[in-house]
Design a protein around this motif. Structure first.
Motif, mmCIF file in Angstrom:
data_model
loop_
_atom_site.group_PDB
_atom_site.id
_atom_site.type_symbol
_atom_site.label_atom_id
_atom_site.label_comp_id
_atom_site.label_asym_id
_atom_site.label_seq_id
_atom_site.Cartn_x
_atom_site.Cartn_y
_atom_site.Cartn_z
ATOM 1 N N PRO A 26 8.524 13.083 -6.282
ATOM 2 C CA PRO A 26 7.624 11.966 -6.562
ATOM 3 C C PRO A 26 6.192 12.443 -6.793
ATOM 4 C CG PRO A 26 8.128 12.072 -4.217
ATOM 5 C CD PRO A 26 8.966 13.120 -4.877
ATOM 6 N N ASP A 27 5.413 11.624 -7.479
ATOM 7 C CA ASP A 27 3.994 11.965 -7.592
ATOM 8 C C ASP A 27 3.331 11.711 -6.235
ATOM 9 O OD1 ASP A 27 3.603 9.234 -7.383
ATOM 10 O OD2 ASP A 27 3.125 8.931 -9.484
ATOM 11 N N TYR A 28 2.067 12.141 -6.119
ATOM 12 C CA TYR A 28 1.387 12.038 -4.824
ATOM 13 C C TYR A 28 1.413 10.603 -4.296
ATOM 14 C CZ TYR A 28 -2.332 11.917 -1.377
ATOM 15 O OH TYR A 28 -3.046 11.711 -0.224
ATOM 16 N N ARG A 29 1.200 9.629 -5.190
ATOM 17 C CA ARG A 29 1.112 8.228 -4.753
ATOM 18 C C ARG A 29 2.441 7.681 -4.232
ATOM 19 N NH1 ARG A 29 -2.746 5.916 -9.651
ATOM 20 N NH2 ARG A 29 -4.676 6.719 -8.764
ATOM 21 N N ARG A 47 1.763 15.802 6.518
ATOM 22 C CA ARG A 47 0.352 15.550 6.872
ATOM 23 C C ARG A 47 -0.261 14.411 6.042
ATOM 24 N NH1 ARG A 47 -3.168 19.880 5.596
ATOM 25 N NH2 ARG A 47 -4.712 19.228 7.106
ATOM 26 N N ALA A 48 0.591 13.643 5.348
ATOM 27 C CA ALA A 48 0.076 12.688 4.359
ATOM 28 C C ALA A 48 -0.980 11.725 4.906
ATOM 29 C CB ALA A 48 1.225 11.909 3.746
ATOM 30 N N SER A 49 -0.733 11.156 6.099
ATOM 31 C CA SER A 49 -1.687 10.136 6.533
ATOM 32 C C SER A 49 -3.055 10.750 6.833
ATOM 33 C CB SER A 49 -1.165 9.309 7.701
ATOM 34 O OG SER A 49 -0.405 10.104 8.530
ATOM 35 N N TYR A 50 -3.063 11.967 7.400
ATOM 36 C CA TYR A 50 -4.356 12.648 7.598
ATOM 37 C C TYR A 50 -4.962 13.000 6.237
ATOM 38 C CZ TYR A 50 -7.441 16.664 7.854
ATOM 39 O OH TYR A 50 -8.483 17.521 7.646
ATOM 40 N N TYR A 51 -4.140 13.587 5.373
ATOM 41 C CA TYR A 51 -4.653 14.127 4.114
ATOM 42 C C TYR A 51 -5.219 13.027 3.219
ATOM 43 C CZ TYR A 51 -5.079 17.192 0.108
ATOM 44 O OH TYR A 51 -5.590 17.923 -0.933
ATOM 45 N N ASP A 52 -4.537 11.882 3.207
ATOM 46 C CA ASP A 52 -4.983 10.832 2.296
ATOM 47 C C ASP A 52 -6.384 10.322 2.661
ATOM 48 O OD1 ASP A 52 -4.106 9.337 -0.085
ATOM 49 O OD2 ASP A 52 -4.594 7.635 1.209
ATOM 50 N N ASN A 103 3.932 7.740 3.343
ATOM 51 C CA ASN A 103 2.636 7.477 3.995
ATOM 52 C C ASN A 103 1.418 7.604 3.084
ATOM 53 O OD1 ASN A 103 3.916 7.059 6.496
ATOM 54 N ND2 ASN A 103 4.004 9.286 6.805
ATOM 55 N N VAL A 104 1.619 7.540 1.781
ATOM 56 C CA VAL A 104 0.481 7.536 0.853
ATOM 57 C C VAL A 104 0.485 6.196 0.114
ATOM 58 C CG1 VAL A 104 -0.532 8.599 -1.201
ATOM 59 C CG2 VAL A 104 0.554 10.050 0.539
ATOM 60 N N PRO A 105 -0.652 5.484 0.087
ATOM 61 C CA PRO A 105 -0.686 4.204 -0.640
ATOM 62 C C PRO A 105 -0.450 4.412 -2.142
ATOM 63 C CG PRO A 105 -2.712 4.578 0.615
ATOM 64 C CD PRO A 105 -1.909 5.816 0.747
ATOM 65 N N ASN A 106 0.222 3.448 -2.770
ATOM 66 C CA ASN A 106 0.580 3.587 -4.190
ATOM 67 C C ASN A 106 -0.611 3.631 -5.129
ATOM 68 O OD1 ASN A 106 3.136 3.555 -3.407
ATOM 69 N ND2 ASN A 106 3.616 1.462 -4.073
ATOM 70 N N ASP A 107 -1.775 3.213 -4.613
ATOM 71 C CA ASP A 107 -2.961 3.243 -5.478
ATOM 72 C C ASP A 107 -4.000 4.253 -4.966
ATOM 73 O OD1 ASP A 107 -3.597 2.022 -3.154
ATOM 74 O OD2 ASP A 107 -4.619 0.290 -4.049
ATOM 75 N N SER A 108 -3.525 5.248 -4.216
ATOM 76 C CA SER A 108 -4.460 6.213 -3.618
ATOM 77 C C SER A 108 -5.304 6.926 -4.683
ATOM 78 C CB SER A 108 -3.688 7.255 -2.820
ATOM 79 O OG SER A 108 -4.545 8.309 -2.467
#
Ligand code: NAD
Length: 484
Positions: free
Chosen positions: A292-295, A219-224, A299-304
């Protein structure tokens, strides 16, 4: 009928829940289920997919019962953004209405991305899909999320209310379908012992924890775009808190319960900038071993800067709760998966067992815990005498846990909620005033957070969140009841 009828939610939850209702006799002969989505498919292929969804959720599908149930399913390819296209769905609905003698009763379930909710509701009306039989019902079921802040939620609500009245709109919050959340009302209003102590004179604080063990998964893209505050606090946590905080309803009806929940939310203090910054903390999970960490999740940007954890303190400015805070916390990649409510009572004003020279430990607070999931039940912590010659006290627990066999019979939240929609009972759905007060509260936290770059990541996976969540409660000389 289901818009988004080939989606994950429909196959995984909605159709199996409908089948349970059928097996229990809540649906019999006078019903038809129409699934739509853009995909081209005939009725038979759709029925095969529904059969698979029932099998995947553990049902025996090679039975007359399952075959009969599935025969009520129909499919229509349809693009919700194409107004002219609604006519084909209307024709199918009218035909099925006659075939199954449905007398015009219709339920429209929008199980798809929220950007389509407004346009579908509008076209349902303008293209004549809503039944015009004045004795029939037209109901609209809306999945979450309901907006991403107060303004967008209001815009959506304004769009829906052009076609549907408030009592025709059922906003799903599946936490309200959970057995132990519904049990809050039974526990409070069915027990003098509980309700007579349910106020700031006897309760020191209340803690609500919705803890998830997994990360964002697929769900990363929605969640982010959302984060824990919008995804969990605005809806599920605010709903649970309002059930805990409300006054006794005049009667056990949706109208009376909603009125009390709204009244409670009206007295929830909306923070100014300084208080929002002090009373709410956020977190984002770091890495551990190969995880991995959340970033660095897909589908999560590295600077989220999206928060995967939130903890906060809620204050009600009313006679019942003034001075008794509600602490809430929720997050991903925490120690375990569970939901619980801990009601922490005040200690006795005088501890008569703490006489001079005694070695006794101070009396523990009484704690009533409501276990929502994965195990359902209550636990009441009291103080009792230890079994020895001296006079020491120790905390003991009275536990009631729903046994595994009984748990299996407990209806899934979606089964209950679909049944409620069929009955027209809005008790376990969020009304617009509730949603709007919750957004106004949450927006203020968001506004403050958006002013400052967070120092993420700040918590270790499989912990109970960042140090700031501990500091938040310790500052008030309290501690989380559930701790590692
Ligand atoms: P999904 O992406 O799996 O399904 C979306 C459906 O919409 C599909 O059937 C797709 O074909 C259809 N669709 C997309 N664009 C269309 C168009 N223009 N015209 C017609 N059909 C179109 O989504 P989902 O996971 O089933 O979620 C549906 C809703 O439920 C969302 O609002 C989501 O936030 C909410 N929700 C889902 C879950 C879950 O567990 N999946 C849980 C809680 C809430």
């Amino acid at each position: 009928m289901f818009f988004g009828g080939t989606g994950d939610l429909a196959y995984r939850k909605l159709y199996p829940s409908l089948f349970n209702l059928y097996r229990k006799g809540n649906l019999r002969t006078h019903f038809a289920v129409v699934g739509t989505s853009r995909q081209a498919m005939d009725h038979e292929k759709f029925r095969a997919a529904v059969k698979k969804s029932l099998a995947d959720s553990g049902n025996r599908v090679e039975s007359k019962e399952a075959t009969d149930f599935i025969s009520h399913f129909y499919y229509q390819a349809h693009d919700v953004t194409d107004t002219a296209h609604y006519a084909v769905v209307k024709d199918l609905l009218d035909k099925l209405d006659k075939k199954y003698k449905l007398q015009g009763n219709r339920i429209f379930y929008l199980s798809m991305a929220p950007q389509f909710f407004g346009t579908i509701a509008q076209d349902l009306k303008t293209q004549g899909l809503m039944s015009d039989n004045k004795d029939a019902f037209n109901r609209l079921v809306i999945e979450k999320p309901f907006g991403r802040d107060y303004d967008s939620a209001k815009q959506l609500n304004d769009a829906l209310s052009k076609s549907f009245e408030e009592d025709q709109i059922f906003r799903i919050d599946h936490y309200l379908g959970k057995e132990m959340i519904q049990n809050i009302e039974a526990l409070r209003f069915g027990n003098t012992l509980v309700e007579s102590l349910w106020n700031n004179r006897y309760i020191d604080n209340i803690q609500v924890t919705l803890s998830e063990k997994l990360g964002v998964e697929e769900r990363a893209s929605y969640y982010d775009n959302s984060g824990a505050l919008r995804d969990m606090v605005q809806n599920h946590i605010m709903q649970i808190v309002s059930l805990l905080a409300m006054e006794q309803p005049v009667a056990f009806t949706d109208t009376d319960i909603r009125a009390e929940k709204v009244k409670a939310l009206r007295s929830l203090r909306v923070y100014n900038v300084a208080d929002a910054a002090t009373n709410f903390v956020r977190g984002q999970y770091g890495s551990i071993n190969d995880q991995p960490d959340y970033r660095h999740e897909d589908n999560v940007p590295n600077d989220s800067t999206t928060e995967t954890f939130v903890a906060g303190k809620l204050l009600f400015d009313n006679y019942r709760w003034s001075g008794t805070p509600f602490y809430v916390r929720t997050g991903k990649m925490l120690a375990d998966k569970f939901t619980r409510v801990d009601v922490v009572f005040k200690r006795p004003l005088v501890d008569i067992f703490a006489f001079p020279q005694s070695q006794s430990t101070p009396l523990a607070a009484n704690v009533l815990t409501i276990f929502v999931e994965p195990h359902a039940g209550f636990s009441l912590q009291l103080n009792a005498k230890t079994n020895d010659t001296g006079f020491q006290t120790e905390p003991i627990k009275l536990d009631y846990l729903v046994d595994a066999e009984k748990s299996k019979e407990t209806p899934e939240p979606y089964e209950r909620l679909l049944h409620d929609v069929m009955k027209g009972d809005g008790t376990n759905f969020s009304s617009w005033p509730e949603v709007s007060y919750a957004w106004k509260f949450v927006d203020q936290i968001r506004r403050v957070w958006d002013l400052q770059e967070p120092n993420f990541p700040n918590y270790t996976p499989h912990s109970m969140g960042p140090a700031a969540a501990e500091e938040l409660i310790q500052r008030d000389h309290r501690e989380w009841i559930y701790r590692l």
